[in-house]
Design a protein around this motif. Structure first.
Motif, PDB file in Angstrom:
ATOM      1  N   ARG A 265      54.808  67.368 -11.195  1.00  0.00           N
ATOM      2  CA  ARG A 265      55.642  67.169 -10.014  1.00  0.00           C
ATOM      3  C   ARG A 265      56.597  65.988 -10.146  1.00  0.00           C
ATOM      4  NH1 ARG A 265      53.065  68.554  -5.183  1.00  0.00           N
ATOM      5  NH2 ARG A 265      53.431  66.669  -4.035  1.00  0.00           N
ATOM      6  N   TRP A 266      56.122  64.912 -10.791  1.00  0.00           N
ATOM      7  CA  TRP A 266      56.913  63.691 -10.910  1.00  0.00           C
ATOM      8  C   TRP A 266      58.262  63.958 -11.569  1.00  0.00           C
ATOM      9  CZ3 TRP A 266      58.081  62.456 -15.966  1.00  0.00           C
ATOM     10  CH2 TRP A 266      57.326  63.128 -16.935  1.00  0.00           C
TER      11      TRP A 266
ATOM     12  N   LYS B 153      50.591  69.239  -9.807  1.00  0.00           N
ATOM     13  CA  LYS B 153      50.628  67.801  -9.583  1.00  0.00           C
ATOM     14  C   LYS B 153      50.972  67.014 -10.837  1.00  0.00           C
ATOM     15  CE  LYS B 153      48.568  66.538  -5.442  1.00  0.00           C
ATOM     16  NZ  LYS B 153      47.724  65.547  -4.799  1.00  0.00           N
ATOM     17  N   SER B 154      50.519  67.512 -12.014  1.00  0.00           N
ATOM     18  CA  SER B 154      50.752  66.706 -13.210  1.00  0.00           C
ATOM     19  C   SER B 154      52.178  66.840 -13.732  1.00  0.00           C
ATOM     20  CB  SER B 154      49.760  67.079 -14.308  1.00  0.00           C
ATOM     21  OG  SER B 154      49.894  68.433 -14.628  1.00  0.00           O
TER      22      SER B 154
ATOM     23  N   ARG C 120      62.806  66.745  -8.643  1.00  0.00           N
ATOM     24  CA  ARG C 120      63.165  66.245  -7.336  1.00  0.00           C
ATOM     25  C   ARG C 120      62.857  67.335  -6.327  1.00  0.00           C
ATOM     26  NH1 ARG C 120      69.091  64.018  -6.943  1.00  0.00           N
ATOM     27  NH2 ARG C 120      69.290  65.111  -8.891  1.00  0.00           N
TER      28      ARG C 120
END
Lengths: 260, 266, 252
Positions: free
Chosen positions: A253-254, A250-251, A257
């Motif tokens: 993922r940003w 999650k940390s 794409r």
């Protein structure tokens, strides 16, 4: 992607099965039709795999190969990431060192084979050195670029909250560069795997690359050659899969794409 | 009516005593490809403690540059910014800069972002502070969410909460609501005023939206286009909450529209 | 200030060369050549006419293998990206084949094509085919759907859509794939020449070592490989700077 396509539930299973079956039967038919005695059929490859398992060679060779890749890759990470962080953070150092990196990088790691053998002999160390060379540049360059691409806004915000330089590096620069670093790590692992096979063909006498070249040289055992290739492919796939798995954290993922 | 007016007057008297920010002839010139671009031209301004000041100007006039100088991210070519009687030498955790919502850290959760500047507090204090501001900006239930899972308005509230959490005595906001849709933007203005009334920080707020400036500020500083000079400073003497169809509001707003050279007609 | 930006790298390179020289001069058994010996080695190769011959041989193999791969892999990858079902069907096979090091194919290449140019070209073709297919496929899949919607909104047929929307939209990503594939091709030619043929820069390196430990020629070969690799990479990168493609690569 394609307009006006709706995929039914069973299709993601059916089509790959059909295609794989088709490829395997074409392969068998080709072997049968050409009447070759050297090139193996899929069934022969399967028997060769069983033979390797029975002799206990398979696990030993896999272990040896993974050990070399693991050691060289770990070494590349421990050198590449700190140096990359330093060069990305310090433009003056990067300006001095970058041309040298750009000159060394395109030298195929395989061109170092003779030097590796002079320095380390025909041992594990030579193979580890080659894998280190192959993977350190992608890691270093992607870390450097990752640090350079940290949006100035994030740096300003970090400074604004009163962070020291060390804290800024640890809490802002590193996490911000992490997605790009992971891409470099993935590319490096692919290249390391590629170089491993070559190194084992030339510099050592165990491992999956050795299995391939030895099976050919000692008695044209092409069934073992293809069995070895298949295992190399499957392990490479597994490695790539696990490193891609990191990208779904999650940390980070940003930074990627991802299709939903 | 008389009661609210007198309260406002009392506050004005109280806050007039202390000057928070003093800008003294700030000018800045950027050099690019050998040619010099003059961006700010001798900006002088005083801001009182607890005051809400909007800096209004056309796009690209240099109002963000001005804010960056006051926040300590840029050095002026000449002149000096003073805060609390000290010359501004660099960024300082007592004054937090709020970017558009893109300034939240994408690798941290809502909690992580709000707690980012609280590294000097104990674990309990930190948790308490985070919980307080999560609630204040209405992000309950999203504590563990990452920014890419939030809407633009939520990210903007998150960034405001991150700034307020370190208990600064001053905030700089650089067109913070510029990328939000107009309905969310109205809600955000209300939220900001509510928090400001509770905490009474000094706020410098940059915007190009005339309505926004007149709705929010105690005073509106109208800048010219580049190189930016102060054209006029408009005192908005309407107590909050402001009725945006009241004659006084319309009068002040249309005054600024005329100042900028726009007839208020579409 | 900007005038002297060449100075730090030059000084750094000079320090490295001097360090190399000292290290080479001080070894107990003179195996690793110093920088001067390497220059002389390159001079010797040039005099014998081997320099041009080997460079041309290597570049020739890379060009053929790479161009063959480009000509087949890009249409194939675009097709797979455009047709969901085709991609679905072939994806497992591609995923298993892709991580197989192209060098693992060496025995098969020799079996099919014998020891010679064809085997080397086949290996380079293999090495660039799969990365190119994958990047073309992914490029198509990463096109924002709104581009295609806009295209069909203006009434383009499927063929026009491919030519007017798909092709320009995938080009930036495709170029990155082309550059990476060329890098791999150059790496593989060196390995292929070590094993499967008897000319080219890879052969120069392995042959100089085997025939009389001529390490000056080994390092000379490495320098040449690096220089040509750098040229190829720079050439591909300059394509990425074309103005009609700039939008695809962030801002710098």
């Amino acid at each position: 992607m394609t307009p006006n396509v709706s995929i039914r539930r069973w299709e993601p299973y059916l089509w790959p099965l059909c295609a794989t079956a088709a490829i395997l039967s074409l392969w068998s038919a080709g072997v049968w039709w050409s009447g070759t005695r050297v090139f193996p059929s899929p069934v022969a490859v399967e028997r060769a795999l069983a033979e390797l398992l029975r002799k206990g060679l398979l696990w030993r060779y896999i272990g040896d190969s993974l050990f070399r890749v693991g050691a060289g890759y770990a070494l590349a990470i421990t050198c590449g990431i700190p140096v990359g962080l330093l060069l990305g953070w310090n433009p003056a150092a990067a300006a001095a060192v970058n041309p040298v990196i750009q000159m060394l990088r395109p030298i195929s790691p395989l061109a170092w084979i003779p030097l590796a053998i002079v320095w380390f002999g025909a041992t594990d160390l030579a193979a580890i050195f080659l894998i280190f060379l192959a993977s350190v540049f992608p890691i270093l360059v992607s870390t450097m670029n990752g640090v350079r691409n940290v949006p100035p806004m994030f740096l300003q915000a970090g400074q604004n909250f009163g962070l020291s330089t060390a804290a800024l590096l640890r809490r802002v620069v590193f996490p911000s560069a992490l997605p790009q670093m992971l891409v470099g790590l993935r590319i490096a692992l692919g290249v390391a795997w590629l170089v491993l096979v070559a190194a084992e063909m030339i510099a050592v006498t165990s491992g999956l690359g050795y299995l391939i070249i030895d099976s050919r040289n000692a008695g044209q055992r092409y069934d073992l050659v293809i069995a070895g290739m298949l295992i190399i492919g499957l392990i490479g796939l597994g490695l790539d899969f696990s490193i891609r798995h990191l990208e779904t954290w999650k940390s980070v993922r940003w930074g990627f794409r991802h299709e939903t | 009516m008389a009661h609210t007016l007198s309260a406002a007057t009392a506050r004005a008297v109280k806050t007039a005593i202390t000057t928070k920010v003093s800008l003294d002839g700030l000018s800045i010139v950027f050099r690019r490809d050998g040619s010099a671009v003059e961006v700010l031209d001798r900006i002088s301004l005083e801001v009182r403690e607890g005051e809400f000041v909007c800096i209004l100007g056309p796009s690209g006039c240099g109002k963000s540059t001005l804010l960056n100088i006051v926040a300590g991210f840029l050095q002026p070519s000449s002149g000096q910014a003073w805060i609390d009687g000290e010359a501004v030498r660099g960024p300082d955790p007592r004054r937090i800069f709020v970017f558009q919502e893109r300034g939240v850290f994408p690798w941290l959760t809502v909690e992580g972002n709000i707690g980012f500047g609280l590294f000097k507090l104990s674990r309990e204090e930190k948790a308490e502070r985070i919980a307080h501001y999560v609630q204040l900006v209405g992000l309950e239930g999203f504590e563990r969410a990452y920014p890419h899972e939030l809407s633009g308005g939520m990210k903007q509230r998150l960034e405001v909460a991150r700034a307020f959490a370190v208990n600064p005595d001053m905030l700089f906001l650089d067109e913070p609501f510029g990328s939000l849709d107009s309905i969310t933007r109205l809600g955000m203005r209300k939220e900001l005023l509510r928090i400001w009334e509770l905490e009474r920080k000094t706020i410098l707020f940059v915007t190009h939206d005339i309505e926004e400036a007149v709705q929010l500020a105690d005073r509106v500083v109208v800048l010219s286009s580049r190189p930016a000079r102060i054209r006029r400073i408009v005192e908005i003497d309407i107590p909050h909450p402001r009725d945006i169809s009241a004659p006084r509001y319309l009068e002040l707003r249309d005054g600024i529209f005329e100042e900028i050279g726009l007839a208020h007609q579409v | 200030m900007k005038k002297f930006s060449w100075l730090p790298p030059t000084i750094f390179v000079a320090i490295l060369v001097v360090a190399w020289h000292i290290a080479a001069a001080r070894q107990a058994v003179p195996i690793i050549p110093g920088p001067w010996a390497v220059l002389q080695g390159i001079g010797e190769l040039a005099r014998k006419g081997l320099l041009v011959k080997y460079v041309v041989a290597s570049v020739f193999r890379v060009t053929w293998g790479y161009l063959l791969a480009v000509a087949t892999a890009i249409p194939f990858g675009l097709f797979l990206g455009w047709r969901r079902r085709a991609e679905m069907a072939l994806n497992p096979a591609l995923q298993v084949l892709r991580p197989i090091s192209p060098l693992a194919w060496i025995p098969i290449a020799i079996l099919w094509f014998g020891v010679g140019d064809l085997a080397a070209i086949f290996l380079i073709f293999l090495a660039s085919f799969l990365p190119l297919t994958m990047s073309a496929m992914n490029a198509v899949r990463n096109i924002p759907a709104i581009y295609l919607q806009a295209g069909s909104n203006f009434g383009l047929s499927e063929r026009q859509l491919m030519w007017k929307v798909l092709y320009p939209a995938v080009l930036p990503q495709l170029l990155v794939g082309l550059r990476l594939a060329l890098g791999i091709a150059w790496m593989v030619v060196v390995a292929a020449e070590m094993i499967a043929v008897n000319s080219g820069l890879g052969f120069l390196i392995i042959d100089s070592r085997n025939a009389g430990n001529r390490y000056d020629l080994v390092v000379a070969g490495m320098v040449l490989i690096g220089a040509i690799g750098l040229l190829l990479d720079t050439g591909m990168r300059s394509l990425e700077r074309l103005r009609s493609l700039r939008w695809g690569y962030g801002t710098d």
